[in-house]
Design a protein around this motif. Sequence first.
Motif, mmCIF file in Angstrom:
data_model
loop_
_atom_site.group_PDB
_atom_site.id
_atom_site.type_symbol
_atom_site.label_atom_id
_atom_site.label_comp_id
_atom_site.label_asym_id
_atom_site.label_seq_id
_atom_site.Cartn_x
_atom_site.Cartn_y
_atom_site.Cartn_z
ATOM 1 N N VAL A 113 44.663 44.154 64.962
ATOM 2 C CA VAL A 113 43.523 44.466 63.778
ATOM 3 C C VAL A 113 44.130 43.908 62.518
ATOM 4 O O VAL A 113 45.284 44.210 62.227
ATOM 5 C CB VAL A 113 43.414 45.847 63.688
ATOM 6 N N PRO A 114 43.548 42.851 61.952
ATOM 7 C CA PRO A 114 44.205 42.283 60.832
ATOM 8 C C PRO A 114 44.198 43.271 59.658
ATOM 9 O O PRO A 114 43.161 44.046 59.489
ATOM 10 C CB PRO A 114 43.341 41.224 60.335
ATOM 11 N N ALA A 115 45.138 43.413 58.724
ATOM 12 C CA ALA A 115 45.302 43.809 57.559
ATOM 13 C C ALA A 115 44.039 43.308 56.490
ATOM 14 O O ALA A 115 44.397 42.341 56.138
ATOM 15 C CB ALA A 115 46.436 44.083 56.779
ATOM 16 N N PRO A 116 43.243 44.236 55.952
ATOM 17 C CA PRO A 116 42.201 43.902 55.112
ATOM 18 C C PRO A 116 42.858 43.229 53.988
ATOM 19 O O PRO A 116 43.755 44.109 53.533
ATOM 20 C CB PRO A 116 41.202 44.720 54.885
ATOM 21 N N GLN A 117 42.548 42.419 53.147
ATOM 22 C CA GLN A 117 43.232 42.255 51.842
ATOM 23 C C GLN A 117 42.256 40.879 51.096
ATOM 24 O O GLN A 117 41.220 40.384 51.718
ATOM 25 C CB GLN A 117 44.549 41.385 52.111
ATOM 26 N N THR A 118 42.433 41.008 49.853
ATOM 27 C CA THR A 118 41.505 40.283 49.028
ATOM 28 C C THR A 118 42.120 38.668 49.236
ATOM 29 O O THR A 118 43.475 38.675 48.878
ATOM 30 C CB THR A 118 41.447 40.434 47.669
ATOM 31 N N GLY A 119 41.307 37.495 49.482
ATOM 32 C CA GLY A 119 41.812 36.198 49.382
ATOM 33 C C GLY A 119 42.159 36.076 47.830
ATOM 34 O O GLY A 119 42.757 35.015 47.592
ATOM 35 N N ALA A 120 41.259 36.411 46.927
ATOM 36 C CA ALA A 120 41.407 36.261 45.567
ATOM 37 C C ALA A 120 41.689 37.271 44.608
ATOM 38 O O ALA A 120 41.629 38.513 45.115
ATOM 39 C CB ALA A 120 40.094 35.701 45.145
ATOM 40 N N SER A 121 42.136 37.191 43.609
ATOM 41 C CA SER A 121 42.691 38.235 42.777
ATOM 42 C C SER A 121 41.593 39.092 42.178
ATOM 43 O O SER A 121 40.514 38.742 42.273
ATOM 44 C CB SER A 121 43.548 37.769 41.452
ATOM 45 N N VAL A 122 41.820 40.199 41.653
ATOM 46 C CA VAL A 122 40.871 41.100 41.166
ATOM 47 C C VAL A 122 41.169 41.611 39.504
ATOM 48 O O VAL A 122 42.151 41.837 39.222
ATOM 49 C CB VAL A 122 40.645 42.415 41.918
ATOM 50 N N ASP A 123 39.974 41.315 38.825
ATOM 51 C CA ASP A 123 40.042 41.489 37.693
ATOM 52 C C ASP A 123 39.764 43.054 37.436
ATOM 53 O O ASP A 123 38.583 43.244 37.338
ATOM 54 C CB ASP A 123 39.359 40.716 36.727
ATOM 55 N N ASN A 163 36.440 44.065 49.153
ATOM 56 C CA ASN A 163 37.962 43.548 49.351
ATOM 57 C C ASN A 163 38.707 44.886 49.544
ATOM 58 O O ASN A 163 38.297 45.807 49.739
ATOM 59 C CB ASN A 163 38.256 43.063 47.631
ATOM 60 N N ALA A 164 40.117 44.579 49.545
ATOM 61 C CA ALA A 164 40.848 45.710 50.136
ATOM 62 C C ALA A 164 41.055 46.841 48.883
ATOM 63 O O ALA A 164 41.551 47.961 49.577
ATOM 64 C CB ALA A 164 42.486 45.218 50.074
#
Length: 499
Positions: A113-123, A163-164
């Motif tokens: 099961v992949p760890a969810p994560q954001t591919g882009a940064s979050v402001d 996103n994560a």
Amino acid sequence: MGFNTNTKISAVGLIAGSLLSTSALAGGFDRGGVNTDQLFDNERFSATASVTYINPQREQKNIRRSANNAASSILAGGVFVASGGTVNVGNPAAVQGFLAANPAAAAAILGNVPAPQTGASVDANADYWVPRFGYNQSLADGVNCLFSYSEPFGADQNNGANNALSASSVNFSIDTRDYGATCKYTMAAGETSVGASQISLIGGLSYQELDGFLRRQSFFDFAAAGIPSLVGVPLEPIVEGGVAAAAGIPAAAVQTTVTNTAGFGTFDVNGDAVGWRAGLAYEIPAIALRAAIIYHSSYDYDLTGVQNNTGFGVAANNPNALVPISATTEIPQALEIKLQSGISEGTLAFANFKWQDWSKIQSVPIVGGVTATAVGLTPAGAAALPTTLAFDALYSDGYTVNVGVGQVLTENVSGFAAVTWDRGTSTTIGSQTDTWTLSGGFRYKEGENFELNLGGAVGILTGGFSAGTGGLDQANLVSYTFDDDLLLAASASVKWKLN
């Protein structure tokens, strides 16, 4: 010896403008606190209106969660069916029993099961406004009172959806409204070599209101029966990728229930509290010297509100659609020390120090919430379990130091410049690191009755790392990094006064 009285008249207003541009950037929830500077106006009355705009540009990167937590969420959420029986959050023993009895399946699921994560940064940080109104009135010889409205504490964070961070917070806000009255009694304190001195006794009360709001994406972020959990990892990749088959589990035996992970749940709480303040000031008006110390009590809140589950498709007539919740917290005590003195003709230097007991805010449990099991998002018959929803701040004490100088430029115009350091309050969770700010501005005086103050600030939010450990809420088990980021601020105030 003495200085021109323009020093005092101008620079006191400049100090207020300096603090307006900088203290609204402090750690914890501090947006300037309850400011009492107007209490030292010497006019028969004065009325002030001000607003500060703050734009912190915090960017969070490399956001990650644990893969094991993700897998546990699938199991804990009741979305796994095997060997003829549903394993759901209402039967955690079955989850553990299945994993123990099927080590190959456990290894396949927990390892794939992949760890969810954001591919882009979050402001993450949203910009905000801080208004303030004050009316200062002389009531008798040596006695004056300041009646004020402000929004002294608050928070605004917007992480976005899908996103994560969405399991912890899609968006989050705290807003306060403070209605205060502060009075000062001034008496003579004798002559000095540079002029007469005076001492002032200060005391006041505030009635304060607080509103808190949190939106989260899916409720599978809650821990249930001690099983860590996480939102947003479907079983389809396991089935389609052949992982289940490789573990000897037919694809037909692995299926999802109505998880509605795209839905949103909200939490609203509010309450009110009363606080007080007391202080002492020593002044030598001839040289614009003042030393003041003010203690602010805590504001103790019993908050009540509603967990709203209708965003997950729960029918409004479902008893678990709107669930009462409560929490107990405080805006902690604070101590301010403010110093100023004329140092030459038309020039005044100032230094201000503030401590606030933000370490009193650690993990604040939200009482009364229910998991997705109870709102009908897991198989029928699953038992209702309480959530572990909590606001995990884990703050340390906050310290703010502000130093600067004010200068009379012309008969009608004065200027100021200041540097502020605020020690960040974040520890293992959060991004409130040390902040350095340079502020400046001008005051324009029209006749004896009107003043206009304009100020601005630019600063650095220092970089760091949030480990997401140590709190009560499993949804906050997320880590991220952040670099040095820019913050901008602007302020404006008008004052009308009558001698």
